[in-house]
Design a protein around this motif. Structure first.
Motif, PDB file in Angstrom:
ATOM      1  N   ASP A 188      28.983  13.872  11.854  1.00 59.97           N
ATOM      2  CA  ASP A 188      28.380  13.488  10.573  1.00 59.97           C
ATOM      3  C   ASP A 188      26.943  13.045  10.858  1.00 59.97           C
ATOM      4  OD1 ASP A 188      27.673  12.636   8.118  1.00 59.97           O
ATOM      5  OD2 ASP A 188      29.303  11.169   7.883  1.00 59.97           O
ATOM      6  N   SER A 221      24.581  12.513   8.964  1.00 56.56           N
ATOM      7  CA  SER A 221      23.999  11.544   8.015  1.00 56.56           C
ATOM      8  C   SER A 221      24.067  10.123   8.536  1.00 56.56           C
ATOM      9  CB  SER A 221      24.711  11.640   6.660  1.00 56.56           C
ATOM     10  OG  SER A 221      26.079  11.268   6.798  1.00 56.56           O
ATOM     11  N   LYS A 222      24.969   9.880   9.499  1.00 59.39           N
ATOM     12  CA  LYS A 222      25.114   8.538  10.045  1.00 59.39           C
ATOM     13  C   LYS A 222      24.183   8.278  11.231  1.00 59.39           C
ATOM     14  CE  LYS A 222      29.971   8.102   8.657  1.00 59.39           C
ATOM     15  NZ  LYS A 222      31.355   7.872   9.122  1.00 59.39           N
TER      16      LYS A 222
END
Length: 365
Positions: free
Chosen positions: A173, A175-176
């Motif tokens: 992920d 986005s993290k």
């Protein structure tokens, strides 16, 4: 020519002695009876076989022939005696010392006298060279077969861990992850892994095809292919601070097997990075020049180099290494040479210790 002129010409032959022609010839001259015994031989027969004239006349011709050729030769003699002349019949004889001699015969039967006139050339050296050549071809065929098996196994077995790695990327992920440098590194690693997966798939597809890979020819943009290979090792280029300069027109295209072309460029590119001089950053220049019937591609670097003149005879042979680098296996340049020459191209190298190396490849258009 009139009958009178013909008769005169035939009479003139008697003015020239034939004994020097018979005795001094390096070829083997003999007259053999239909009964299988020599009637007359020239000195060359004794010289080549090592037997005296008395020994040659006292024994059947069959006894001088190599045991493996006796049956076949005697069948040939029967056909010869029936009236058929033969040219370039080859068989083996055994010398007095037990060595094998190959002879090539031209024979003509003369039924009127019950004899065969025959001339033979000693072709032993030619046969030995042929045997050595066949042995070399056999060895090369075996080496190529083993290389193909190694390539197939490596390409096939590596696909699973590479696919697993691609799955890991898909699960990330992004986005993290806030750090831009880390994101850039992940993207580079993902791109390199994707390139590796595609390359492995291409190799397996090529090896699975029954036809020769060299028949799978396509028109390749040289600049695009070079750029694709550079991108596939972009992480290595950044890690080593390598500078790559290219001068290739976008109009230059060559007919070549695409996988093999990428292999040529990749091997030369990674070699230049691998053998960079420890006291300076690697600078690699890739340049292409197009002429009417050929394209010349040069790879130049400022690496550690080697003595190309002293090693000229073995540069492109298998398992030849010129440095003690831990990754050096002596296979890359062998593959490059095979890929280029199998397509009718040429490759040469000029290298000087501590100055660098230049490879020049000529592709047919």
């Amino acid at each position: 020519m009139s009958k009178a002129e013909t008769a005169k010409a035939e009479d003139s032959l008697t003015d020239y002695p034939l004994e020097p022609f018979f005795n001094d010839s390096h070829d083997l001259f003999c007259i053999a009876g239909f009964d299988g015994f020599f009637r007359k031989v020239n000195p060359a027969v004794s010289r080549v076989l090592g037997f005296s004239e008395e020994e040659l006349y006292s024994r059947s011709i069959k006894s001088f022939i190599h045991p493996l050729d006796q049956e076949h030769t005697w069948k040939y003699r029967k056909r010869l005696i029936s009236g058929l002349g033969f040219k370039k019949y080859e068989n083996r004889y055994l010398t007095k010392s037990g060595e094998t001699v190959w002879l090539s015969w031209t024979s003509i039967p003369v039924d009127q006298y019950g004899v065969v006139y025959a001339v033979a050339k000693d072709i032993t050296q030619a046969k030995q060279r042929e045997e050595e050549r066949n042995e070399l071809i056999t060895n090369l065929t075996q080496i190529n077969k083993e290389l193909k098996n190694i390539t197939y196994t490596t390409s096939h077995d590596l696909r699973t861990p590479v696919s697993n790695l691609m799955s890991v990327f898909s699960l990330l992920d992004l986005s993290k992850i806030q750090d831009e440098e880390t994101l850039e590194f992940i993207n580079i690693l993902k791109s390199a892994t994707d390139q590796l997966r595609n390359t492995l798939n291409d190799y397996v597809d090529i090896l699975n095809k029954k036809n020769s890979v060299y028949s799978e020819i396509s028109i390749n943009s040289l600049s695009e292919t070079v750029e694709e290979v550079i991108n596939s090792v972009n992480a290595l280029i950044k890690e080593t601070n390598t500078v790559i300069k290219t001068d290739i027109s976008t109009d230059i295209s060559i007919p070549f097997n695409r996988g093999n072309l990428k292999s040529v460029i990749l091997n030369l590119l990674t070699n230049s990075i691998k053998y960079a001089h420890p006291e300076r950053n690697a600078v690699i220049t890739i340049k292409a020049v197009e002429e009417s019937n050929k394209v010349t591609l040069t790879f130049s670097d400022n690496g550690i180099g080697f003595d190309s003149e002293a090693n000229a005879d073995r540069i492109f042979e298998l398992n030849q290494k010129f440095h003690d680098h831990e990754d050096s296996k002596g296979v890359g340049l062998y593959l490059v040479h095979n890929h280029v020459t199998n397509m009718g191209g040429k490759i040469s190298v000029n290298s000087t210790i501590n100055k660098g190396t230049t490879f020049t490849i000529t592709f047919k258009k």
